[in-house]
Design a protein around this motif. Structure first.
Motif, PDB file in Angstrom:
ATOM      1  N   GLU A 118       0.727  -1.139  -0.032  1.00 53.46           N
ATOM      2  CA  GLU A 118      -0.157   0.046  -0.080  1.00 53.46           C
ATOM      3  C   GLU A 118       0.647   1.299  -0.029  1.00 53.46           C
ATOM      4  OE1 GLU A 118      -2.782  -1.019  -0.509  1.00 53.46           O
ATOM      5  OE2 GLU A 118      -3.059  -2.927   0.266  1.00 53.46           O
ATOM      6  N   THR A 119       2.309   1.046   0.102  1.00 57.75           N
ATOM      7  CA  THR A 119       2.918   2.429  -0.012  1.00 57.75           C
ATOM      8  C   THR A 119       2.740   3.475  -0.898  1.00 57.75           C
ATOM      9  OG1 THR A 119       5.589   2.903   0.180  1.00 57.75           O
ATOM     10  CG2 THR A 119       4.763   1.342  -1.642  1.00 57.75           C
ATOM     11  N   LEU A 120       2.793   4.719  -0.404  1.00 52.79           N
ATOM     12  CA  LEU A 120       2.329   5.817  -1.052  1.00 52.79           C
ATOM     13  C   LEU A 120       3.038   7.027  -0.496  1.00 52.79           C
ATOM     14  CD1 LEU A 120      -0.824   5.805  -3.104  1.00 52.79           C
ATOM     15  CD2 LEU A 120       1.306   6.161  -4.199  1.00 52.79           C
ATOM     16  N   PRO A 121       3.419   8.264  -0.704  1.00 50.52           N
ATOM     17  CA  PRO A 121       3.676   9.425  -0.086  1.00 50.52           C
ATOM     18  C   PRO A 121       2.169   9.945   0.827  1.00 50.52           C
ATOM     19  CG  PRO A 121       4.765   9.518  -2.228  1.00 50.52           C
ATOM     20  CD  PRO A 121       3.604   8.641  -2.304  1.00 50.52           C
ATOM     21  N   GLY A 122       2.474  10.228   2.003  1.00 51.97           N
ATOM     22  CA  GLY A 122       1.111  10.770   2.887  1.00 51.97           C
ATOM     23  C   GLY A 122       1.475  11.119   3.924  1.00 51.97           C
TER      24      GLY A 122
ATOM     25  N   ALA B 118       5.687 -13.831  -7.344  1.00 51.82           N
ATOM     26  CA  ALA B 118       5.311 -12.668  -8.170  1.00 51.82           C
ATOM     27  C   ALA B 118       3.914 -12.433  -7.621  1.00 51.82           C
ATOM     28  CB  ALA B 118       5.339 -13.112  -9.565  1.00 51.82           C
ATOM     29  N   LYS B 119       3.703 -11.199  -6.977  1.00 54.55           N
ATOM     30  CA  LYS B 119       2.572 -11.154  -6.479  1.00 54.55           C
ATOM     31  C   LYS B 119       1.877  -9.582  -7.081  1.00 54.55           C
ATOM     32  CE  LYS B 119       0.704  -9.868  -1.901  1.00 54.55           C
ATOM     33  NZ  LYS B 119       0.805  -9.362  -0.447  1.00 54.55           N
ATOM     34  N   GLU B 120       0.372  -9.965  -7.506  1.00 52.23           N
ATOM     35  CA  GLU B 120      -0.220  -8.904  -8.093  1.00 52.23           C
ATOM     36  C   GLU B 120      -0.118  -7.644  -7.222  1.00 52.23           C
ATOM     37  OE1 GLU B 120      -4.648  -7.823  -9.978  1.00 52.23           O
ATOM     38  OE2 GLU B 120      -4.284  -9.643  -8.686  1.00 52.23           O
ATOM     39  N   ALA B 121       0.050  -6.295  -7.862  1.00 54.26           N
ATOM     40  CA  ALA B 121       0.343  -5.130  -7.346  1.00 54.26           C
ATOM     41  C   ALA B 121      -1.039  -4.229  -7.725  1.00 54.26           C
ATOM     42  CB  ALA B 121       1.556  -4.344  -7.404  1.00 54.26           C
ATOM     43  N   ASP B 122      -1.902  -4.099  -6.738  1.00 55.41           N
ATOM     44  CA  ASP B 122      -3.285  -3.272  -7.440  1.00 55.41           C
ATOM     45  C   ASP B 122      -3.000  -1.890  -6.846  1.00 55.41           C
ATOM     46  OD1 ASP B 122      -5.664  -2.681  -8.283  1.00 55.41           O
ATOM     47  OD2 ASP B 122      -6.597  -4.363  -7.264  1.00 55.41           O
ATOM     48  N   ARG B 123      -3.829  -1.068  -7.125  1.00 60.16           N
ATOM     49  CA  ARG B 123      -3.908   0.282  -6.624  1.00 60.16           C
ATOM     50  C   ARG B 123      -3.856   0.470  -4.853  1.00 60.16           C
ATOM     51  NH1 ARG B 123      -8.378   4.314  -6.176  1.00 60.16           N
ATOM     52  NH2 ARG B 123      -7.678   6.250  -6.809  1.00 60.16           N
ATOM     53  N   SER B 124      -3.081   1.369  -4.653  1.00 56.48           N
ATOM     54  CA  SER B 124      -2.953   1.368  -3.093  1.00 56.48           C
ATOM     55  C   SER B 124      -4.256   1.654  -2.455  1.00 56.48           C
ATOM     56  CB  SER B 124      -1.902   2.364  -2.652  1.00 56.48           C
ATOM     57  OG  SER B 124      -1.814   2.749  -1.317  1.00 56.48           O
ATOM     58  N   VAL B 125      -4.612   1.169  -1.085  1.00 54.49           N
ATOM     59  CA  VAL B 125      -5.756   1.761  -0.422  1.00 54.49           C
ATOM     60  C   VAL B 125      -5.722   3.249  -0.225  1.00 54.49           C
ATOM     61  CG1 VAL B 125      -6.209  -0.588   0.348  1.00 54.49           C
ATOM     62  CG2 VAL B 125      -4.827   1.077   1.649  1.00 54.49           C
ATOM     63  N   LEU B 126      -4.360   3.891  -0.161  1.00 56.40           N
ATOM     64  CA  LEU B 126      -4.249   5.203   0.258  1.00 56.40           C
ATOM     65  C   LEU B 126      -4.596   6.119  -1.205  1.00 56.40           C
ATOM     66  CD1 LEU B 126      -0.772   5.234   2.226  1.00 56.40           C
ATOM     67  CD2 LEU B 126      -2.979   4.964   3.014  1.00 56.40           C
ATOM     68  N   ALA B 127      -4.688   5.577  -2.326  1.00 56.92           N
ATOM     69  CA  ALA B 127      -4.603   6.485  -3.544  1.00 56.92           C
ATOM     70  C   ALA B 127      -5.653   7.235  -3.574  1.00 56.92           C
ATOM     71  CB  ALA B 127      -4.856   5.176  -4.769  1.00 56.92           C
TER      72      ALA B 127
END
Length: 487
Positions: free
Chosen positions: A144-148, A341-350
């Motif tokens: 879920e990483t993103l800047p915030g 190999a793990k699917e990366a979806d949109r972050s919950v923070l997005a």
């Protein structure tokens, strides 16, 4: 009062090909100006203003949030996700990062940001192997990483400690002490990092010998024994151990051992033509993702061949995402490398922060992990696949097991959880100090315990809400609205 929607976003005027997934907070400011910025933020959002939590009147139905996530996942695995989340409030919390992200977006923010883990609960802090084959303590999960707002990670950690403390039967006073110890550790370490040079911050890491000194001092003989056992267990969870546990000989060839529905070999999932298409895509994934590695590690990767592949169920919140394990063999059949190999979806923070600079979600995960972790998996990389099910999907790749040691909070006494919380707080401070304005954040936190006490109150309030949400889920399972499967 600052809200997430008011936080400065990513620069849209960067040169082509250049990414900046965090802020330009330090440009041309002196340390004094940065500290003044942090202290000024207190006037907008007092540290005591982080105490407690009351949900907004328009708060989304938690079941709707969970079901929206499930809609994009492998249908036959969704009941496993619900079954795991229904087991306890803590397991529900692990799978409810999207719910909490929406709630955190309504809370006060100092306006100071950092690269966030996005799911900084206590089980996402663990022993890991460095490339130099030394054990370190670090954050592990960056889906879920993103800047915030840096506060969000601290609040998620603090609440996880309260929920775990409740499940252990700790009284409220002990839970408050545990949270205050974790937040105090974050605060004091951030103040230490504020006084360090940039390179010194970058080189800092939680080496296992430093952790041993902490446990020896604070936990005595019993804690020393527990720590030694944890280190031994972590070192035993390596590639060869995973190889022995997950594979078997089939007609003289190494293959993954089926354990449905948790591990299902590709050969058992699809008929001939469909299997061949997916197998080809996964082999291409291994070859292409190597371009995201440094040249030396790409050379190492190319010394292996793909021998088998299987779908694997992992975690709690991740259940239902597409996760493949890939068996690679090197110089012979006893020289394994097992990749995930793990699917990366949109972050919950997005939807609550500025857009990511990365159009590939796997790239987003890997970039955030490299920024926050002191050391990293040498095989960590990303790619995109378009032919698995006629839809473009982003993946990140890493080793499945590499000296990973996970905490067991159910066996902790209050003193032990207090020490563990302090280690988590220190680790999170180091991760935020690498990307955020450590001087401004330290100045905002100050030398007093106002923020520590505020988060103890926040964590208790949010733990109440988490328990209520968990009851909503279990009621839905009992009524048959949501299918649940134990696995």
């Amino acid at each position: 009062m600052n809200r997430a929607s008011e936080i400065p976003g990513h620069a849209s005027h960067l040169p082509p090909g250049e990414h900046r997934d965090h802020l330009d907070h330090r440009e041309h400011l002196s340390p004094r100006e940065r500290a003044d910025r942090g202290r000024a933020a207190r006037k907008q959002v007092p540290r005591s203003g982080h105490a407690g939590f009351a949900p907004d009147m328009g708060r989304p139905d938690p079941l709707k949030v969970i079901e929206e996530q499930s809609a994009t996942r492998v249908p036959e695995l969704v009941p496993i996700r619900y079954g795991r989340m229904a087991e306890s409030p803590f397991r529900f919390y692990r799978g409810a990062a999207a719910i909490m992200a929406g709630d955190l977006a309504t809370t006060p923010s100092s306006g100071l940001t950092a690269q966030l883990c996005g799911d900084a609960h206590l089980l996402n802090f663990r022993l890991l192997a460095s490339p130099e084959r030394r054990l370190v303590f670090d954050i592990n999960d960056f889906d879920e990483t993103l800047p915030g707002p840096w506060e969000w990670d601290v609040k998620r950690l603090a609440t996880s400690l309260v929920i775990a403390g409740r499940e252990n039967g700790f009284p409220e006073r002990d839970r408050a002490d545990i949270v205050c110890a974790a937040v105090r550790s974050y605060r004091t370490h951030m103040r230490t990092y504020a006084g360090m040079g940039n390179l010194d911050v970058w080189y800092a890491r939680g080496d296992v010998e430093e952790l041993r000194a902490v446990t020896d001092t604070q936990l005595g003989k019993r804690g020393r024994g527990q720590f030694t056992r944890a280190v031994t267990k972590a070192r035993g969870r390596d590639n060869l151990k995973a190889f022995a546990k997950l594979t078997c000989l089939v007609d003289g060839e190494r293959r993954f051992a089926p354990d449905p529905p948790l591990v299902v070999r590709l050969d058992d999932m699809l008929p001939g033509s469909g299997r061949d298409i997916v197998a080809g895509e996964l082999r291409d994934l291994v070859n292409r993702y190597g371009r995201s590695l440094s040249s030396d590690r790409r050379h190492l990767l190319h010394g292996y061949r793909v021998a088998d592949m299987a779908r694997k169920v992992v975690g709690v919140g991740s259940v239902g995402t597409r996760c493949w394990i890939l068996l690679l063999l090197g110089k012979d059949d006893e020289d394994p490398l097992i990749l995930q190999a793990k699917e990366a979806d949109r972050s919950v923070l997005a939807e609550h922060v500025a857009p990511s600079a990365y159009d590939n979600q796997g790239h987003r995960v890997v970039a955030g992990q490299r920024l926050m972790q002191a050391v990293g998996d040498i095989f960590l990389g990303w790619d995109r696949v378009s032919g698995l099910d006629d839809r473009r999907r982003d993946f990140y790749v890493r080793q499945l097991h590499d000296w990973k040691g996970i905490a067991e909070p159910q066996g902790m006494m209050p003193r032990g959880m207090r020490v563990f919380g302090g280690l988590c707080g220190a680790t999170l401070a180091r991760a935020h100090a690498r990307s955020g304005d450590r001087i401004a954040i330290a100045a905002y936190l100050g030398a007093g315990d106002a923020f520590d006490r505020a988060l103890a109150a926040f964590a208790e309030s949010y733990a109440d809400l988490n328990e209520a949400d968990h009851r909503v889920l279990t009621d839905a399972v009992k009524s048959g609205r949501l299918p649940a499967q134990a696995a």
